[in-house]
Design a protein around this motif. Structure first.
Motif, mmCIF file in Angstrom:
data_model
loop_
_atom_site.group_PDB
_atom_site.id
_atom_site.type_symbol
_atom_site.label_atom_id
_atom_site.label_comp_id
_atom_site.label_asym_id
_atom_site.label_seq_id
_atom_site.Cartn_x
_atom_site.Cartn_y
_atom_site.Cartn_z
ATOM 1 N N GLU A 135 0.863 -1.179 0.000
ATOM 2 C CA GLU A 135 0.000 0.000 0.000
ATOM 3 C C GLU A 135 0.906 1.238 0.000
ATOM 4 O O GLU A 135 2.015 1.208 0.527
ATOM 5 C CB GLU A 135 -0.895 -0.006 1.232
ATOM 6 N N TYR A 136 0.408 2.308 -0.593
ATOM 7 C CA TYR A 136 1.246 3.502 -0.700
ATOM 8 C C TYR A 136 0.420 4.765 -0.512
ATOM 9 O O TYR A 136 -0.803 4.773 -0.654
ATOM 10 C CB TYR A 136 1.946 3.549 -2.060
ATOM 11 N N LYS A 137 1.119 5.839 -0.199
ATOM 12 C CA LYS A 137 0.536 7.179 -0.188
ATOM 13 C C LYS A 137 1.528 8.131 -0.838
ATOM 14 O O LYS A 137 2.671 8.241 -0.390
ATOM 15 C CB LYS A 137 0.219 7.642 1.232
ATOM 16 N N THR A 138 1.117 8.767 -1.919
ATOM 17 C CA THR A 138 1.922 9.781 -2.584
ATOM 18 C C THR A 138 1.415 11.136 -2.110
ATOM 19 O O THR A 138 0.265 11.494 -2.371
ATOM 20 C CB THR A 138 1.791 9.677 -4.113
ATOM 21 N N PRO A 139 2.240 11.895 -1.377
ATOM 22 C CA PRO A 139 1.772 13.176 -0.829
ATOM 23 C C PRO A 139 1.377 14.175 -1.914
ATOM 24 O O PRO A 139 1.710 14.004 -3.095
ATOM 25 C CB PRO A 139 2.990 13.683 -0.041
ATOM 26 N N ALA A 140 0.658 15.206 -1.496
ATOM 27 C CA ALA A 140 0.236 16.261 -2.411
ATOM 28 C C ALA A 140 1.439 16.906 -3.097
ATOM 29 O O ALA A 140 2.522 17.039 -2.506
ATOM 30 C CB ALA A 140 -0.559 17.319 -1.640
ATOM 31 N N GLN A 141 1.256 17.260 -4.334
ATOM 32 C CA GLN A 141 2.243 17.994 -5.130
ATOM 33 C C GLN A 141 3.574 17.256 -5.282
ATOM 34 O O GLN A 141 4.625 17.879 -5.418
ATOM 35 C CB GLN A 141 2.497 19.397 -4.532
ATOM 36 N N THR A 142 3.536 15.934 -5.244
ATOM 37 C CA THR A 142 4.751 15.158 -5.468
ATOM 38 C C THR A 142 4.466 14.052 -6.474
ATOM 39 O O THR A 142 3.329 13.647 -6.672
ATOM 40 C CB THR A 142 5.285 14.511 -4.171
ATOM 41 N N ASN A 143 5.540 13.572 -7.111
ATOM 42 C CA ASN A 143 5.438 12.437 -8.015
ATOM 43 C C ASN A 143 5.744 11.151 -7.256
ATOM 44 O O ASN A 143 6.602 11.133 -6.376
ATOM 45 C CB ASN A 143 6.407 12.590 -9.190
ATOM 46 N N GLY A 144 5.027 10.096 -7.598
ATOM 47 C CA GLY A 144 5.238 8.821 -6.943
ATOM 48 C C GLY A 144 4.419 7.748 -7.619
ATOM 49 O O GLY A 144 4.008 7.895 -8.775
ATOM 50 N N LYS A 153 -0.411 15.168 -10.268
ATOM 51 C CA LYS A 153 -0.261 15.698 -8.913
ATOM 52 C C LYS A 153 -1.051 17.001 -8.760
ATOM 53 O O LYS A 153 -1.178 17.787 -9.692
ATOM 54 C CB LYS A 153 1.214 15.916 -8.581
ATOM 55 N N ASN A 154 -1.598 17.190 -7.555
ATOM 56 C CA ASN A 154 -2.262 18.439 -7.210
ATOM 57 C C ASN A 154 -2.141 18.635 -5.704
ATOM 58 O O ASN A 154 -1.245 18.082 -5.078
ATOM 59 C CB ASN A 154 -3.721 18.449 -7.705
ATOM 60 N N GLY A 155 -3.052 19.385 -5.105
ATOM 61 C CA GLY A 155 -2.946 19.691 -3.687
ATOM 62 C C GLY A 155 -3.464 18.620 -2.761
ATOM 63 O O GLY A 155 -3.524 18.846 -1.545
ATOM 64 N N SER A 156 -3.824 17.465 -3.269
ATOM 65 C CA SER A 156 -4.317 16.359 -2.435
ATOM 66 C C SER A 156 -3.470 15.112 -2.665
ATOM 67 O O SER A 156 -2.940 14.906 -3.754
ATOM 68 C CB SER A 156 -5.778 16.039 -2.781
ATOM 69 N N PRO A 157 -3.332 14.261 -1.648
ATOM 70 C CA PRO A 157 -2.551 13.038 -1.809
ATOM 71 C C PRO A 157 -3.282 11.998 -2.651
ATOM 72 O O PRO A 157 -4.489 12.089 -2.875
ATOM 73 C CB PRO A 157 -2.375 12.539 -0.374
ATOM 74 N N ILE A 158 -2.527 11.027 -3.116
ATOM 75 C CA ILE A 158 -3.066 9.869 -3.838
ATOM 76 C C ILE A 158 -2.694 8.631 -3.036
ATOM 77 O O ILE A 158 -1.547 8.485 -2.605
ATOM 78 C CB ILE A 158 -2.489 9.771 -5.259
ATOM 79 N N GLU A 159 -3.653 7.742 -2.832
ATOM 80 C CA GLU A 159 -3.391 6.508 -2.100
ATOM 81 C C GLU A 159 -3.823 5.314 -2.930
ATOM 82 O O GLU A 159 -4.597 5.441 -3.874
ATOM 83 C CB GLU A 159 -4.136 6.512 -0.756
ATOM 84 N N GLY A 160 -3.305 4.154 -2.559
ATOM 85 C CA GLY A 160 -3.683 2.951 -3.281
ATOM 86 C C GLY A 160 -2.815 1.774 -2.920
ATOM 87 O O GLY A 160 -2.209 1.733 -1.841
#
Length: 201
Positions: A135-144, A153-160
């Motif tokens: 499982e991962y979390k890519t923070p806001a405004q970062t690539n991952g 990327k934008n101002g919210s994180p992405i999880e999955g």
């Protein structure tokens, strides 16, 4: 117009009120907020299931993948290991699946592809569930891992979650779930990820 049959999933009744199960004709399905738009595409390397609270451009088949999503969205990427999907999966294997890095190296040998990067994206937060599921979390405004999808990327994180599955240890299939929900629906994230993991197993 959505069509299909009911699917029973073990989620909290409160969460179930805000969720529906979406699936295209090819590839795995996923829980997502009720009333979202859904679009599935597939090619020689695998399939993509895209969901958004806003209408998706379905008149131009691959436009959603090329243009990406800057707002709330969910994507399921399915890359079979016995197709060119293995080449696309090589970067993810190199980054987060140490036991499969040899497969990633062999997959891109002799091909004009970018050099593989070994080790995770610097800002990603990883939680390993097994050697083949993270499982991962890519923070806001970062690539991952989160932006390794159609989500920009934008101002919210992405999880999955990223998972290797299948009966071919030399060429496993790869699943990548990327989820960015609006703040008022953030509480649905655990149910979406857990159900996806159950379905994959």
């Amino acid at each position: 117009m959505p069509q299909g049959t009911s699917v029973a999933v073990p989620v909290d009744p409160k969460d179930a009120q805000g969720l529906a199960y979406y699936k295209s004709s090819i590839g795995p399905g996923v829980l997502a907020p009720r009333g979202w738009y859904c679009f599935g595409v597939y090619g020689s390397s695998g399939s993509n299931l895209l969901l958004s609270p806003e209408p998706i451009d379905t008149d131009h088949m691959f436009a959603p993948l090329h243009n990406g999503f800057t707002g709330s969205a969910i994507e399921v990427v399915y890359l079979p290991g016995d197709t060119s999907g293995l080449y696309e999966a090589a970067d993810i294997m190199a980054r987060v699946f140490p036991d499969y890095r040899g497969i990633a190296i062999r997959a891109v040998e002799g091909l004009s592809l970018p050099v593989l990067t070994f080790g995770p994206f610097p800002d990603d937060v990883l939680t390993y569930k097994s050697k083949t599921a993270v499982e991962y979390k890519t923070p806001a405004q970062t690539n991952g891992l989160g932006t390794h999808s159609a989500l920009k990327k934008n101002g919210s994180p992405i999880e999955g979650v990223a998972m290797l599955i299948g009966e071919m240890p030399q060429a496993p299939d790869l699943l990548l779930l990327s989820v960015r929900l609006p703040p008022e629906l953030a509480g649905l994230m655990p149910a979406i990820v857990r159900q996806f993991e159950r379905d994959a197993r």
